[in-house]
Design an enzyme around this catalytic site. Sequence first.
Site, PDB file in Angstrom:
ATOM      1  N   HIS A 377      -3.343   2.468  -2.677  1.00 18.89           N
ATOM      2  CA  HIS A 377      -2.711   1.153  -2.626  1.00 18.89           C
ATOM      3  C   HIS A 377      -1.367   1.189  -1.903  1.00 18.89           C
ATOM      4  CE1 HIS A 377      -2.624  -2.951  -3.493  1.00 18.89           C
ATOM      5  NE2 HIS A 377      -2.781  -2.961  -4.800  1.00 18.89           N
ATOM      6  N   ASP A 381      -3.945  -2.795   1.126  1.00 18.20           N
ATOM      7  CA  ASP A 381      -3.798  -3.902   0.192  1.00 18.20           C
ATOM      8  C   ASP A 381      -5.154  -4.263  -0.419  1.00 18.20           C
ATOM      9  OD1 ASP A 381      -1.095  -4.106   0.726  1.00 18.20           O
ATOM     10  OD2 ASP A 381      -1.401  -5.539   2.371  1.00 18.20           O
TER      11      ASP A 381
END
Length: 406
Positions: A377, A381
Amino acid sequence: MATEVTVPVLGESITEATLGEWLKQPGDAVAVDEPIASLETDKVSVEVPSPVAGVMGAHAVQVGDTVQVGAMIATIESGAGAPAQAAAPQPAVTESPKAAEPAPASDDGPAALSPSVRRAVLEHGVDPATVKGTGKDGRITKDDVIAAAATPAAAPVVAPTAPVASPSVAQSTGRKEERVRMTRLRQTIAKRLKEAQNTAAMLTTFNDVDMTAVIEARTKYKDLFEKKHGVRLGFMGFFVKAACMALKDIPSVNASIDGEDIVYHDYADISVAVSSPGGLVVPVIRDADQLSVAAVEKTIGDFGKRAKDGTLKMDEMKGGTFTISNGGVFGSLMSTPIINPPQSAVLGLHRIEDRAVVVDGQIVIRPMMYLALSYDHRLIDGREAVTFLVALKNAIEDPTRILIDL
């Protein structure tokens, strides 16, 4: 005159290995370039060839010892020697007072057992003396043990003791424990997976895919495909090509973090997880985006065969920009795969099962598969991860998109 056998150069940055198996015992006749030992590195098993023809001399190290590149591990004496099957076995070394009795999984004797074979012997309760080996020089393979265990005439279960184990036995109940040292490959797998969890901000997103179109295409063309290309048409070819298309649309999934930089790749080197006797290994399909489905299937088939034989090369497992792991072949319904650093994402495939779904307002039965994308992450995204899976799903549910790159 004796010739020393040393640990060969194993590859860039690899300085040591573990002696996994002796393929020749003292007194055995040895031909030039004939493998005499197997070394386990961080990635693969490597056979050590004899530099000369002659007779196998003394072993300088034992199975399980760590050896450095360039270190002497044995000697080859001049002479004709005896056939391997006629070599006298060395006495077993155990901590048990009954050391004179042969253990069912001994490393000694002309047909030494590899660690994976020893584990299979213990798990299936097969006496290796009753198993006919189909491997090189008559060595017993894991498949030989499994086949012997499956036959009605299999040998009776024997007590699982082994020289390499440190058993803890409760005499009153007969309960036993076995302590076996982790292979170097398993140690490396454990270390890298834990590093991935500690370093990446890992998250997994899911989707499902209707496999109807791919199954129909495979059923319709599998015979012609195999006749023309000499390889079976599987599902991985479709998924690799669909993934390559999705990676072009979402380049961050194909990227990696290097310090404070993001490295984007304009190529797709797809790592595919395949099983080996020592655990999962991840060879790389180079420039998979430039290959046909047939070329992908041939490459994967070759990787699978050589992983089983232990003949994959270390260079074939370096690099990779994205990984696909197919747990469905083992029956997995859903999982959260772990990233293979320095990659930033891994796709997990799962088993296909008929489920009730709604199509055009009607409840129908369709062959469905869950997809899982684990990603870092820090770089990717949630929107990008979901978009990647949707693009992959669309390509699999309508394989024509793969042909026209849509």
